[in-house]
Enzyme design. Structure first.
Site, mmCIF file in Angstrom:
data_model
loop_
_atom_site.group_PDB
_atom_site.id
_atom_site.type_symbol
_atom_site.label_atom_id
_atom_site.label_comp_id
_atom_site.label_asym_id
_atom_site.label_seq_id
_atom_site.Cartn_x
_atom_site.Cartn_y
_atom_site.Cartn_z
ATOM 1 N N HIS A 116 -85.225 -94.738 -52.510
ATOM 2 C CA HIS A 116 -85.781 -93.491 -52.151
ATOM 3 C C HIS A 116 -86.937 -93.453 -51.297
ATOM 4 C CE1 HIS A 116 -83.596 -91.106 -54.920
ATOM 5 N NE2 HIS A 116 -83.853 -91.975 -55.878
ATOM 6 N N ASP A 123 -80.736 -88.860 -55.349
ATOM 7 C CA ASP A 123 -80.229 -88.504 -56.725
ATOM 8 C C ASP A 123 -79.661 -86.897 -56.590
ATOM 9 O OD1 ASP A 123 -81.678 -90.602 -57.693
ATOM 10 O OD2 ASP A 123 -83.608 -89.653 -58.576
ATOM 11 N N GLU A 180 -77.955 -95.228 -63.826
ATOM 12 C CA GLU A 180 -78.197 -93.814 -63.467
ATOM 13 C C GLU A 180 -77.116 -93.095 -62.727
ATOM 14 O OE1 GLU A 180 -81.855 -93.754 -61.082
ATOM 15 O OE2 GLU A 180 -83.048 -94.263 -62.622
ATOM 16 N N HIS A 183 -77.735 -91.467 -59.089
ATOM 17 C CA HIS A 183 -78.387 -92.182 -58.083
ATOM 18 C C HIS A 183 -77.468 -92.921 -56.966
ATOM 19 C CE1 HIS A 183 -82.048 -94.517 -56.429
ATOM 20 N NE2 HIS A 183 -80.737 -95.322 -55.985
#
Length: 204
Positions: A116, A123, A180, A183
């Protein structure tokens, strides 16, 4: 007084130059139909405070192009991308690490950080074109097994929704991480990228 004015001018020039030198682009410049639920622009997040000044999805150009292509594919199927987070300044990553220093969920900003921080991770989820959410089995930023991509105890609906999300994203050059479901890293941009700490330009 002249020195004071010079310093002010220098700081303003530095700020403008750093903004102009940013390698990031706003996904909106590529057109398309998106939804946003950027929790970090509110206090409804695990930090319990607002850390983004505005809602934007900033990415490296190559990543933005791939996202635009993925969203086109989703729209053809009756869905669209909803962003939770895109580029994240390193300073915000440090705040996250201070609260939840678990590398399974938060990249260590004092080591490699997060993709990120490089403008090459997203996300996200998908919603129907009218904004109706799909059941993905857990909330965003849920730090638990229900968010893991290999969690076996979800309903058939959740499994089908996740598969749709992952299949289209993988087709467009992205990979998911184990802990996740939301993600995605852009595979071609995972290595050798510079960590960035650029503020959002909320005038655009």
């Amino acid at each position: 007084m002249k020195i004071y004015h010079f310093l002010i001018a220098f700081l303003l020039f530095s700020y403008v130059s750093s903004a102009q030198d940013s390698p990031l682009v706003n996904i909106e410049t590529y057109g398309g139909n998106y939804a946003y639920d950027v929790k970090y622009a509110t206090d409804d997040n695990f930090l319990k405070t607002t850390v983004y000044d505005c809602v934007q999805c900033l990415l490296l150009p190559e990543v933005a192009e791939a996202i635009a292509a993925a969203n086109h594919d989703f729209c053809e199927l009756g869905y669209k991308i909803q962003f939770f987070d895109c580029y994240r300044p390193l300073s915000v990553q440090k705040k996250m690490w201070a609260i939840f220093p678990n590398p399974s969920y938060v990249g260590n900003p004092y080591k490699s950080g997060s993709i990120h921080n490089r403008g090459a991770a997203i996300d996200m989820t998908i919603v129907k074109l009218d904004g109706t959410p799909l059941d993905m089995g857990s909330d965003y930023d849920h730090f638990g097994k229900e968010a893991h991509i290999d969690h076996p105890h979800h309903s058939d609906t959740v499994k089908a929704n996740r598969k749709l999300l992952w299949d289209v994203m993988k087709k467009n050059g992205f990979s998911v991480i184990r802990t996740e479901w939301w993600h995605f890293n852009y595979d071609a941009k995972n290595y050798g990228l510079k960590v960035l700490d650029i503020d959002f330009d909320c005038t655009n």
